[in-house]
Design a protein around this motif. Sequence first.
Motif, PDB file in Angstrom:
ATOM      1  N   THR A  94       1.137 -21.144 -23.567  1.00 42.17           N
ATOM      2  CA  THR A  94       1.450 -22.503 -23.137  1.00 42.17           C
ATOM      3  C   THR A  94       0.174 -23.318 -22.942  1.00 42.17           C
ATOM      4  O   THR A  94       0.073 -24.461 -23.378  1.00 42.17           O
ATOM      5  N   ILE A  95      -0.797 -22.709 -22.292  1.00 37.69           N
ATOM      6  CA  ILE A  95      -2.073 -23.393 -22.049  1.00 37.69           C
ATOM      7  C   ILE A  95      -2.771 -23.676 -23.372  1.00 37.69           C
ATOM      8  O   ILE A  95      -3.299 -24.772 -23.587  1.00 37.69           O
ATOM      9  N   LEU A  96      -2.773 -22.706 -24.274  1.00 37.77           N
ATOM     10  CA  LEU A  96      -3.400 -22.901 -25.581  1.00 37.77           C
ATOM     11  C   LEU A  96      -2.708 -24.012 -26.368  1.00 37.77           C
ATOM     12  O   LEU A  96      -3.366 -24.798 -27.068  1.00 37.77           O
ATOM     13  N   GLY A  97      -1.407 -24.101 -26.262  1.00 42.02           N
ATOM     14  CA  GLY A  97      -0.679 -25.185 -26.924  1.00 42.02           C
ATOM     15  C   GLY A  97      -1.114 -26.547 -26.414  1.00 42.02           C
ATOM     16  O   GLY A  97      -1.314 -27.484 -27.191  1.00 42.02           O
ATOM     17  N   ASP A  98      -1.293 -26.651 -25.104  1.00 39.39           N
ATOM     18  CA  ASP A  98      -1.750 -27.915 -24.527  1.00 39.39           C
ATOM     19  C   ASP A  98      -3.198 -28.221 -24.910  1.00 39.39           C
ATOM     20  O   ASP A  98      -3.552 -29.379 -25.123  1.00 39.39           O
ATOM     21  N   LEU A  99      -4.030 -27.189 -25.006  1.00 41.11           N
ATOM     22  CA  LEU A  99      -5.403 -27.404 -25.457  1.00 41.11           C
ATOM     23  C   LEU A  99      -5.417 -27.955 -26.880  1.00 41.11           C
ATOM     24  O   LEU A  99      -6.157 -28.895 -27.189  1.00 41.11           O
ATOM     25  N   ARG A 100      -4.586 -27.394 -27.740  1.00 40.39           N
ATOM     26  CA  ARG A 100      -4.508 -27.882 -29.124  1.00 40.39           C
ATOM     27  C   ARG A 100      -4.030 -29.336 -29.157  1.00 40.39           C
ATOM     28  O   ARG A 100      -4.541 -30.154 -29.917  1.00 40.39           O
ATOM     29  N   LEU A 101      -3.026 -29.677 -28.340  1.00 34.48           N
ATOM     30  CA  LEU A 101      -2.538 -31.057 -28.276  1.00 34.48           C
ATOM     31  C   LEU A 101      -3.640 -32.019 -27.825  1.00 34.48           C
ATOM     32  O   LEU A 101      -3.807 -33.100 -28.389  1.00 34.48           O
ATOM     33  N   GLU A 102      -4.358 -31.620 -26.801  1.00 36.47           N
ATOM     34  CA  GLU A 102      -5.416 -32.477 -26.255  1.00 36.47           C
ATOM     35  C   GLU A 102      -6.516 -32.701 -27.283  1.00 36.47           C
ATOM     36  O   GLU A 102      -6.974 -33.823 -27.490  1.00 36.47           O
ATOM     37  N   TRP A 103      -6.948 -31.621 -27.941  1.00 35.12           N
ATOM     38  CA  TRP A 103      -7.984 -31.759 -28.966  1.00 35.12           C
ATOM     39  C   TRP A 103      -7.469 -32.572 -30.143  1.00 35.12           C
ATOM     40  O   TRP A 103      -8.212 -33.350 -30.747  1.00 35.12           O
ATOM     41  N   SER A 104      -6.212 -32.421 -30.490  1.00 36.38           N
ATOM     42  CA  SER A 104      -5.637 -33.193 -31.587  1.00 36.38           C
ATOM     43  C   SER A 104      -5.676 -34.686 -31.273  1.00 36.38           C
ATOM     44  O   SER A 104      -5.974 -35.506 -32.149  1.00 36.38           O
ATOM     45  N   ALA A 105      -5.386 -35.039 -30.034  1.00 34.37           N
ATOM     46  CA  ALA A 105      -5.433 -36.449 -29.629  1.00 34.37           C
ATOM     47  C   ALA A 105      -6.850 -37.001 -29.698  1.00 34.37           C
ATOM     48  O   ALA A 105      -7.046 -38.184 -29.962  1.00 34.37           O
ATOM     49  N   ILE A 106      -7.843 -36.153 -29.490  1.00 38.30           N
ATOM     50  CA  ILE A 106      -9.240 -36.592 -29.543  1.00 38.30           C
ATOM     51  C   ILE A 106      -9.708 -36.722 -30.989  1.00 38.30           C
ATOM     52  O   ILE A 106     -10.297 -37.728 -31.377  1.00 38.30           O
ATOM     53  N   PHE A 107      -9.452 -35.705 -31.792  1.00 36.43           N
ATOM     54  CA  PHE A 107      -9.973 -35.676 -33.155  1.00 36.43           C
ATOM     55  C   PHE A 107      -9.151 -36.514 -34.133  1.00 36.43           C
ATOM     56  O   PHE A 107      -9.643 -36.912 -35.176  1.00 36.43           O
ATOM     57  N   HIS A 108      -7.888 -36.749 -33.809  1.00 33.76           N
ATOM     58  CA  HIS A 108      -7.014 -37.510 -34.705  1.00 33.76           C
ATOM     59  C   HIS A 108      -6.291 -38.594 -33.913  1.00 33.76           C
ATOM     60  O   HIS A 108      -5.072 -38.535 -33.741  1.00 33.76           O
TER      61      HIS A 108
END
Length: 144
Positions: A109-123
């Motif tokens: 769950t935490i890793l999923g949120d990390l991916r979402l957060e990074w996605s919002a930054i990079f894209h």
Amino acid sequence: MQHIPKKSAQDFSTAVPYFSSDGLVLLGLEGVEKYIRRIRRALERRDFAAKQRAMERVQQIVQHLLVTLDDNLPSPHLRRLDSLYRYLLLKLAYINLFNDIQEIAGCATILGDLRLEWSAIFHPSERNDLCRRSQVDLARFLLG
């Protein structure tokens, strides 16, 4: 003897997708997932030496991702990433201390949120509604 031209970092960043910032972060998160799977398998087999090796590696990767967060990131993203990495480290410490296989699901769950957060930054053009899609409620976690 043939002369081989030297490559600059920019040459590699265009040729190797994992050399870019977002690629390196994704590579780090993939490493975290890989070691968490190893921890699960080791706990299932009751191989505590293998669990400890995988635990040490995953904690090193997460700590590295945490300390290399760029202060130039937008403030809300920086705070959330910092909190998610610290929460993941606490979750890993709990798993390590109590050998609790059920708690490993919380890491996904935490890793999923990390991916979402990074996605919002990079894209940012593909920005998703993070509040709606994120699964970890850090406010509730911090309050106990």
